[in-house]
Design an enzyme around this catalytic site. Sequence first.
Site, PDB file in Angstrom:
ATOM      1  N   GLU A  81       1.253  -0.912   0.020  1.00  0.00           N
ATOM      2  CA  GLU A  81       0.089  -0.341   0.722  1.00  0.00           C
ATOM      3  C   GLU A  81       0.969   1.228   0.021  1.00  0.00           C
ATOM      4  O   GLU A  81       1.664   1.382   0.312  1.00  0.00           O
ATOM      5  CB  GLU A  81      -0.937   0.131   1.053  1.00  0.00           C
ATOM      6  CG  GLU A  81      -2.340   1.125   1.613  1.00  0.00           C
ATOM      7  CD  GLU A  81      -2.844   0.896   2.386  1.00  0.00           C
ATOM      8  OE1 GLU A  81      -3.335   0.013   2.847  1.00  0.00           O
ATOM      9  OE2 GLU A  81      -3.631   1.849   2.149  1.00  0.00           O
ATOM     10  N   LYS A 258      -7.232  -1.452  11.831  1.00  0.00           N
ATOM     11  CA  LYS A 258      -6.764  -2.023  10.209  1.00  0.00           C
ATOM     12  C   LYS A 258      -5.477  -1.050  10.318  1.00  0.00           C
ATOM     13  O   LYS A 258      -4.489  -1.140   9.942  1.00  0.00           O
ATOM     14  CB  LYS A 258      -7.702  -1.538   8.439  1.00  0.00           C
ATOM     15  CG  LYS A 258      -7.577  -2.005   7.913  1.00  0.00           C
ATOM     16  CD  LYS A 258      -6.608  -1.709   6.995  1.00  0.00           C
ATOM     17  CE  LYS A 258      -6.347  -2.022   5.388  1.00  0.00           C
ATOM     18  NZ  LYS A 258      -5.367  -0.896   5.259  1.00  0.00           N
ATOM     19  N   ASP A 274       4.745 -14.505  11.717  1.00  0.00           N
ATOM     20  CA  ASP A 274       3.131 -15.403  11.601  1.00  0.00           C
ATOM     21  C   ASP A 274       2.195 -14.192  11.635  1.00  0.00           C
ATOM     22  O   ASP A 274       1.640 -14.131  13.135  1.00  0.00           O
ATOM     23  CB  ASP A 274       2.237 -16.948  11.929  1.00  0.00           C
ATOM     24  CG  ASP A 274       1.806 -17.218  11.962  1.00  0.00           C
ATOM     25  OD1 ASP A 274       0.715 -16.587  11.368  1.00  0.00           O
ATOM     26  OD2 ASP A 274       1.481 -18.733  12.217  1.00  0.00           O
ATOM     27  N   HIS A 372      -2.784  13.651   1.453  1.00  0.00           N
ATOM     28  CA  HIS A 372      -2.325  14.241   2.599  1.00  0.00           C
ATOM     29  C   HIS A 372      -1.469  12.895   2.568  1.00  0.00           C
ATOM     30  O   HIS A 372       0.140  14.297   3.320  1.00  0.00           O
ATOM     31  CB  HIS A 372      -3.997  14.889   3.384  1.00  0.00           C
ATOM     32  CG  HIS A 372      -2.864  15.377   4.656  1.00  0.00           C
ATOM     33  ND1 HIS A 372      -2.749  16.412   4.846  1.00  0.00           N
ATOM     34  CD2 HIS A 372      -2.526  14.141   5.916  1.00  0.00           C
ATOM     35  CE1 HIS A 372      -2.190  16.870   6.365  1.00  0.00           C
ATOM     36  NE2 HIS A 372      -2.479  15.974   6.675  1.00  0.00           N
TER      37      HIS A 372
HETATM   38  C1  MEV Z   1      -5.616   2.891   5.348  1.00  0.00           C
HETATM   39  O1  MEV Z   1      -4.444   1.731   5.255  1.00  0.00           O
HETATM   40  C2  MEV Z   1      -5.889   2.557   6.492  1.00  0.00           C
HETATM   41  C3  MEV Z   1      -6.827   3.935   7.364  1.00  0.00           C
HETATM   42  O2  MEV Z   1      -8.569   3.950   6.830  1.00  0.00           O
HETATM   43  C4  MEV Z   1      -6.807   3.538   9.116  1.00  0.00           C
HETATM   44  C5  MEV Z   1      -8.096   4.129   8.943  1.00  0.00           C
HETATM   45  O3  MEV Z   1      -9.005   4.757   8.958  1.00  0.00           O
HETATM   46  O4  MEV Z   1      -7.724   5.360  11.225  1.00  0.00           O
HETATM   47  C6  MEV Z   1      -6.112   5.528   7.221  1.00  0.00           C
END
Ligand code: MEV
Length: 382
Positions: A81, A258, A274, A372
């Site tokens: 990413e 996430k 792992d 950003h």
């Molecule tokens: C994107 O990979 C992760 C975010 O969505 C995390 C968040 O929203 O805090 C930017």
Amino acid sequence: MTVMAAEKKLYEMSREERLDYIRKVTRITDGGIEAMLRPLPFEDANRMIENAIGIMSIPMGIATNFVINGRECVVPMAIEEPSVIAAVSNAAKIAKVKGGFIAEADDSLMIGQVQVVGLGNVKHAMTKILRNKKQLLATANSNSRSVTAVDLQVRQLRDKSPNNMGNMLLVELVIDTKDAMGANAINTMCEAIAPQVAEITDGEVVLKILSNYTTRRMVRCRATFDKEQLGGSQIVKRILYAYALAYSDAYRAVTHNKGVMNGIDAVALATGQDFRAIEAGAHAYAARDGTYRSLTSWRRTKEGDLAGGIELPLAVGVVGGVVKSHPTAKFALQILGVRSAKELAMVIAATGLAQNLAALRALSSEGIQAGHMRLHARKFSK
Ligand code: MEV
């Protein structure tokens, strides 16, 4: 190790210049960097898994500006990413102003579970197991030289599934896996004691397996982020609103976490851990009070700065497993300069916390889509 300021920003460098930077900051003199970064030969992949057909490559980069417990380090991250590495480097740079990350990790105590069913009297079976504890521990330990079973505990459990399978007994080995993640050794120990457990209890042993919910192997990390560096007290306040949502609402908490896992998984993958085990344990911990919440916590300090913390179960290793067989994972550990599983866990936790700060800061100002995170990170990072 001292991480020197690069003359150019890393994103302006060629790959060769970046590798030179790594050589300089890590003092890796070994000429084998290129070899360690080469994709795994197919023959190795074919030995590692079944029905192999090729290699799935994921980019590996390095995050900068990390100071963890006073030690500067560059952090290898494997991730597909964009913006993640730039953003985390930027967050680490802000943390550095107030001294960087302070982290601590528990000893490497893991649990291996042996499930016993078909018992007339579970309480009676528990007593008999405890009476034979010494002998069971001796059997477990005779099957491993690298890790040590230090305790054995018993629990009674009632099936809560719709199948109503009744009462069962759990015999749990508490195992110190030291600098290994330990999965194989734990499973071997559980399997080794199973016949004795069945004989002692006169029950039927079903599962013999480690638990990836490693609540006795926790890592904690905290850092303070200067309010001016963050963009002012308004941003601090908006980040606290963002945290309020992640703490209070599972729909937001999952996305918040996430973002945390963007950092955690990327270091885990780069260092051959792992990451599925890490993910499973982290999410269970996030839901420990019955509601899925943020893995990080945020508050305003007396001075108006933003203080953040992260706590999660984290089982990682610097010996054995993929770490032993994958040259790139070995290289990643070398870049980090960590010598123990605890040290690696602390770096991973710091990366998760920094990654979360980066996302919250971007989301609380212009938002993610404006690019950003990337632009801002480049403005601040070396
Ligand atoms: C994107 O990979 C992760 C975010 O969505 C995390 C968040 O929203 O805090 C930017």
